[in-house]
Scaffold this motif. Structure first.
Motif, mmCIF file in Angstrom:
data_model
loop_
_atom_site.group_PDB
_atom_site.id
_atom_site.type_symbol
_atom_site.label_atom_id
_atom_site.label_comp_id
_atom_site.label_asym_id
_atom_site.label_seq_id
_atom_site.Cartn_x
_atom_site.Cartn_y
_atom_site.Cartn_z
ATOM 1 N N ASP A 140 0.821 -1.085 -0.097
ATOM 2 C CA ASP A 140 -0.030 -0.069 -0.164
ATOM 3 C C ASP A 140 0.727 1.399 -0.104
ATOM 4 O OD1 ASP A 140 -2.450 -1.339 -0.031
ATOM 5 O OD2 ASP A 140 -2.118 -1.667 2.193
ATOM 6 N N GLY A 141 2.280 1.129 0.075
ATOM 7 C CA GLY A 141 2.921 2.354 0.169
ATOM 8 C C GLY A 141 3.871 2.134 1.267
ATOM 9 N N LEU A 142 4.621 3.232 1.641
ATOM 10 C CA LEU A 142 5.504 3.486 2.783
ATOM 11 C C LEU A 142 4.693 3.321 4.050
ATOM 12 C CD1 LEU A 142 7.901 5.842 1.470
ATOM 13 C CD2 LEU A 142 8.179 3.455 1.046
ATOM 14 N N LEU A 143 5.525 2.542 4.961
ATOM 15 C CA LEU A 143 4.859 2.486 6.369
ATOM 16 C C LEU A 143 5.950 3.225 7.299
ATOM 17 C CD1 LEU A 143 2.899 1.684 8.356
ATOM 18 C CD2 LEU A 143 3.918 -0.432 8.879
ATOM 19 N N ILE A 144 5.723 4.507 7.818
ATOM 20 C CA ILE A 144 6.904 4.977 8.541
ATOM 21 C C ILE A 144 6.455 4.641 10.064
ATOM 22 C CG2 ILE A 144 7.681 7.101 9.519
ATOM 23 C CD1 ILE A 144 7.049 8.226 6.704
ATOM 24 N N ARG A 145 7.122 4.047 10.738
ATOM 25 C CA ARG A 145 6.876 3.809 12.067
ATOM 26 C C ARG A 145 7.807 4.058 13.115
ATOM 27 N NH1 ARG A 145 7.172 -2.571 10.743
ATOM 28 N NH2 ARG A 145 9.361 -2.630 9.859
ATOM 29 N N ARG A 146 7.410 4.283 14.181
ATOM 30 C CA ARG A 146 8.255 4.489 15.148
ATOM 31 C C ARG A 146 8.605 3.355 15.984
ATOM 32 N NH1 ARG A 146 6.576 9.885 18.474
ATOM 33 N NH2 ARG A 146 8.398 9.193 19.821
ATOM 34 N N THR A 147 9.947 2.748 16.055
ATOM 35 C CA THR A 147 10.207 1.599 16.466
ATOM 36 C C THR A 147 11.305 2.033 17.681
ATOM 37 O OG1 THR A 147 11.703 0.808 14.865
ATOM 38 C CG2 THR A 147 9.091 0.246 15.004
ATOM 39 N N SER A 148 11.771 0.905 18.328
ATOM 40 C CA SER A 148 13.034 1.242 19.063
ATOM 41 C C SER A 148 14.202 1.807 18.232
ATOM 42 C CB SER A 148 13.407 0.238 19.911
ATOM 43 O OG SER A 148 14.053 -0.992 19.029
ATOM 44 N N GLY A 149 14.803 2.908 18.596
ATOM 45 C CA GLY A 149 15.762 3.527 17.953
ATOM 46 C C GLY A 149 15.205 4.527 17.003
ATOM 47 N N HIS A 150 13.979 4.587 16.484
ATOM 48 C CA HIS A 150 13.479 5.706 15.815
ATOM 49 C C HIS A 150 12.593 6.481 17.000
ATOM 50 C CE1 HIS A 150 13.367 2.643 12.193
ATOM 51 N NE2 HIS A 150 14.554 3.180 12.273
ATOM 52 N N THR A 151 13.011 7.912 16.722
ATOM 53 C CA THR A 151 12.238 8.809 17.497
ATOM 54 C C THR A 151 11.651 9.846 16.754
ATOM 55 O OG1 THR A 151 14.464 10.236 17.595
ATOM 56 C CG2 THR A 151 14.281 8.566 19.169
ATOM 57 N N GLY A 152 11.203 10.905 17.594
ATOM 58 C CA GLY A 152 10.514 12.065 16.699
ATOM 59 C C GLY A 152 11.416 12.926 16.157
ATOM 60 N N LEU A 153 11.120 13.959 15.299
ATOM 61 C CA LEU A 153 11.864 14.816 14.554
ATOM 62 C C LEU A 153 13.202 15.388 15.486
ATOM 63 C CD1 LEU A 153 9.479 16.323 12.055
ATOM 64 C CD2 LEU A 153 11.563 14.470 11.592
ATOM 65 N N ASP A 154 12.709 15.566 16.839
ATOM 66 C CA ASP A 154 13.822 16.123 17.445
ATOM 67 C C ASP A 154 14.975 15.414 18.186
ATOM 68 O OD1 ASP A 154 11.981 14.966 19.087
ATOM 69 O OD2 ASP A 154 12.090 16.616 20.938
ATOM 70 N N GLY A 155 14.674 13.922 17.846
ATOM 71 C CA GLY A 155 15.516 12.778 18.339
ATOM 72 C C GLY A 155 17.005 12.731 17.583
ATOM 73 N N SER A 156 17.824 11.918 17.883
ATOM 74 C CA SER A 156 18.906 11.622 17.275
ATOM 75 C C SER A 156 18.746 10.501 15.906
ATOM 76 C CB SER A 156 20.096 10.847 18.129
ATOM 77 O OG SER A 156 19.397 9.852 18.444
ATOM 78 N N ARG A 157 17.520 10.050 15.879
ATOM 79 C CA ARG A 157 17.259 8.947 14.864
ATOM 80 C C ARG A 157 15.909 9.066 14.510
ATOM 81 N NH1 ARG A 157 20.389 3.960 13.699
ATOM 82 N NH2 ARG A 157 18.542 3.236 13.414
ATOM 83 N N PRO A 158 15.545 10.273 13.902
ATOM 84 C CA PRO A 158 14.121 10.591 13.806
ATOM 85 C C PRO A 158 13.435 9.515 12.683
ATOM 86 C CG PRO A 158 15.277 12.416 13.145
ATOM 87 C CD PRO A 158 16.435 11.451 13.349
ATOM 88 N N ALA A 159 12.176 9.259 12.979
ATOM 89 C CA ALA A 159 11.437 8.363 11.697
ATOM 90 C C ALA A 159 10.900 9.580 10.713
ATOM 91 C CB ALA A 159 10.194 8.049 12.410
ATOM 92 N N PHE A 160 11.908 9.799 9.929
ATOM 93 C CA PHE A 160 11.713 10.738 8.787
ATOM 94 C C PHE A 160 12.259 10.253 7.366
ATOM 95 C CE2 PHE A 160 13.843 13.930 6.135
ATOM 96 C CZ PHE A 160 12.709 14.715 5.756
#
Length: 167
Positions: A140-160
């Motif tokens: 269905d397309g890309l699935l952007i997900r927050r998992t361990s290690g992926h953080t919000g845009l202000d984190g060190s590894r944003p889910a972006f």
């Protein structure tokens, strides 16, 4: 010797000097700065950090600069880019002529973001990781997900995941 002068903003300029020996004494080019956009309405600004080289049978000057946009012309969404100027030699001194390039044509793009190789094209970017690690393709397309290690845009590894600006 080719040097940058005038800071890295609107006063940025390219200066040239020469000497009979590497340790001097140096003589400044009477036409300094050999390239500067200071005080001009050029679409390219903050030109500096240059070097001379051979190109197509002549001399060229490669430098850094920006293409600011907006009403105040104070913001450059692409950051500093590389620019090329033709060089004329006048009385054995270089004089740069920035070549105006035509604007890039508008580009319509379409991607199959559900394809298994959807994010392998280098136009896709992520922060400190591969795009596919953040957004695995699904039918269905890309699935952007927050998992361990992926953080919000202000984190060190944003889910972006983003697409590189080209123009």
């Amino acid at each position: 010797m080719v040097v940058a002068e005038g800071g890295m903003d609107r006063g940025h300029a390219v200066m040239v000097a020469r000497a009979p020996r590497p340790d001097g004494p140096f003589e400044g080019c009477p036409g300094n700065p050999v390239l500067s956009a200071a005080g001009t309405g050029w679409p390219e600004q903050n030109l500096g950090r240059a070097d001379l080289g051979e190109a197509d049978g002549g001399t060229a000057l490669v430098c850094l600069g920006v293409r600011p946009v907006g009403l105040a012309k104070a913001f450059s969404p692409l950051g500093r880019g590389t620019f090329l100027a033709d060089v004329d030699w006048v009385d054995d001194w270089p004089r740069a002529r920035l070549t105006e390039l035509p604007p890039a044509p508008a580009e319509e793009v379409s991607y199959d973001l559900g394809a298994p190789d959807a994010l392998t094209n280098p136009i896709w970017i992520a922060v400190r990781q591969l795009p596919v690690a953040v957004a695995p393709p699904t039918p269905d397309g890309l699935l952007i997900r927050r998992t361990s290690g992926h953080t919000g845009l202000d984190g060190s590894r944003p889910a972006f995941v983003g697409r590189r600006q080209q123009h």
